[in-house]
Design a protein around this motif. Structure first.
Motif, PDB file in Angstrom:
ATOM      1  N   UNK A   6       0.997  -1.236   0.051  1.00 27.29           N
ATOM      2  CA  UNK A   6       0.032  -0.011   0.013  1.00 27.29           C
ATOM      3  C   UNK A   6       0.893   1.111   0.149  1.00 27.29           C
ATOM      4  N   UNK A   7       1.964   1.126  -0.592  1.00 29.54           N
ATOM      5  CA  UNK A   7       2.994   2.322  -0.621  1.00 29.54           C
ATOM      6  C   UNK A   7       2.275   3.315  -1.183  1.00 29.54           C
ATOM      7  N   UNK A   8       1.515   3.244  -2.181  1.00 34.48           N
ATOM      8  CA  UNK A   8       0.789   4.332  -3.111  1.00 34.48           C
ATOM      9  C   UNK A   8      -0.214   5.194  -2.099  1.00 34.48           C
ATOM     10  N   UNK A   9       0.019   6.420  -1.973  1.00 33.98           N
ATOM     11  CA  UNK A   9      -0.681   6.995  -0.862  1.00 33.98           C
ATOM     12  C   UNK A   9      -1.943   7.609  -1.398  1.00 33.98           C
ATOM     13  N   UNK A  10      -3.061   7.670  -0.568  1.00 24.49           N
ATOM     14  CA  UNK A  10      -4.284   8.292  -1.213  1.00 24.49           C
ATOM     15  C   UNK A  10      -4.185   9.702  -1.566  1.00 24.49           C
ATOM     16  N   UNK A  11      -4.937   9.975  -2.710  1.00 25.28           N
ATOM     17  CA  UNK A  11      -5.009  11.307  -3.150  1.00 25.28           C
ATOM     18  C   UNK A  11      -5.794  12.248  -2.017  1.00 25.28           C
ATOM     19  N   UNK A  12      -5.587  13.603  -2.306  1.00 28.54           N
ATOM     20  CA  UNK A  12      -6.013  14.446  -1.334  1.00 28.54           C
ATOM     21  C   UNK A  12      -7.549  14.322  -1.294  1.00 28.54           C
ATOM     22  N   UNK A  13      -8.260  14.162  -2.287  1.00 25.02           N
ATOM     23  CA  UNK A  13      -9.822  14.067  -2.009  1.00 25.02           C
ATOM     24  C   UNK A  13     -10.197  12.794  -1.633  1.00 25.02           C
ATOM     25  N   UNK A  14      -9.436  11.722  -1.823  1.00 23.91           N
ATOM     26  CA  UNK A  14      -9.580  10.167  -1.366  1.00 23.91           C
ATOM     27  C   UNK A  14      -9.620  10.354   0.148  1.00 23.91           C
ATOM     28  N   UNK A  15      -8.596  10.888   0.554  1.00 21.99           N
ATOM     29  CA  UNK A  15      -8.328  11.197   2.131  1.00 21.99           C
ATOM     30  C   UNK A  15      -9.369  11.864   2.997  1.00 21.99           C
ATOM     31  N   UNK A  16      -9.714  13.167   2.226  1.00 23.86           N
ATOM     32  CA  UNK A  16     -10.749  13.972   2.756  1.00 23.86           C
ATOM     33  C   UNK A  16     -12.143  13.176   2.951  1.00 23.86           C
ATOM     34  N   UNK A  17     -12.517  12.286   1.955  1.00 23.67           N
ATOM     35  CA  UNK A  17     -13.632  11.628   1.860  1.00 23.67           C
ATOM     36  C   UNK A  17     -13.749  10.511   3.182  1.00 23.67           C
ATOM     37  N   UNK A  18     -12.579   9.992   3.121  1.00 21.17           N
ATOM     38  CA  UNK A  18     -12.294   8.864   4.480  1.00 21.17           C
ATOM     39  C   UNK A  18     -12.290   9.580   5.625  1.00 21.17           C
ATOM     40  N   UNK A  19     -11.620  10.900   5.753  1.00 13.97           N
ATOM     41  CA  UNK A  19     -11.825  11.477   6.867  1.00 13.97           C
ATOM     42  C   UNK A  19     -13.487  11.900   7.466  1.00 13.97           C
ATOM     43  N   UNK A  20     -14.112  12.276   6.428  1.00 20.30           N
ATOM     44  CA  UNK A  20     -15.429  12.417   6.562  1.00 20.30           C
ATOM     45  C   UNK A  20     -16.280  11.350   6.885  1.00 20.30           C
TER      46      UNK A  20
END
Length: 230
Positions: A165-179
């Protein structure tokens, strides 16, 4: 009694499993080879909702998928205690009846249970449990070895997951997961982020895939465990 060194050597031999499925199978197979148990259940754990989800088990009938098992571990005192203390636990007789659910009882002759938390640092990512044993007693030394095995497995899983899973989440993907962690629905996210609900769901789908998770709860649990969200 098997030594910690021997346990380490057995674990190292299957760190190079060619697939995630093979790795999970090896975890249970080596566990059953080393310890005096006749069955084994591998369960994923997420601190989000104290959720335990079955993965696979090995018993007299062979390899079985146990995805139908889905529990709040607070309903199982011995599991909760094992996870909270990050130590292997064992109970039998009357204590077994007090601390378990009929969901884990395979036959009326079974009256014992051992729980082995799978740990990485202070985080518990799953556990192994057994309800059938050979004649050898499960004493304190055995529980110490079981605890050690759970820690080795946790480190191994974390290392392989980090590489995968070395590929990081994009900014939008991370925002969605935080929400999602905050409790927002897809519809609420779509409105606040000014994107379509379909786009929100696509971000969730790709984030889950990148994290190697099974569902939203598992993905959020992984982000909490890795310290990416808090």
């Amino acid at each position: 009694m098997i030594s910690d060194y021997t346990i380490q050597e057995r674990v190292r031999k299957f760190e190079t499993a060619t697939s995630h499925e093979e790795q999970l199978y090896n975890i249970l197979k080596v566990y059953m080879d080393i310890f005096p148990v006749l069955d084994s259940y591998l369960v994923r754990y997420s601190p989000l909702g104290y959720l335990a989800e079955g993965i696979i088990s090995i018993n007299s009938t062979g390899l079985v998928h146990i995805g139908e098992i889905r529990d709040d571990i607070r309903s199982f005192p011995i599991i909760y205690s094992s996870i909270h203390e990050r130590k292997a636990k064992y109970c039998s007789g009357l204590e077994y009846l007090k601390q378990t659910s009929s969901k884990y009882i395979m036959s009326s002759s079974i009256n014992s249970l051992v729980i082995v938390p799978i740990c990485f640092g202070s985080a518990v990512i799953g556990y192994i449990c057994s309800s059938e044993f050979e004649e050898q007693a499960i004493d304190d030394k055995m529980l110490s070895s079981l605890t050690f095995y759970g820690k080795l497995i946790g480190n191994m899983i974390h290392s392989s997951n980090s590489a995968a899973n070395s590929k990081q989440l994009s900014k939008r993907e991370l925002e969605v997961m935080k929400r999602i962690a905050w409790g927002e629905s897809s519809k609420e996210m779509a409105v606040s982020m000014e994107i379509s609900e379909l786009t929100v769901k696509q971000y969730v789908k790709t984030a889950i895939k990148k994290l190697g998770a099974q569902n939203r709860s598992h993905a959020v649990g992984e982000l909490f465990r890795k310290g990416i969200i808090s």
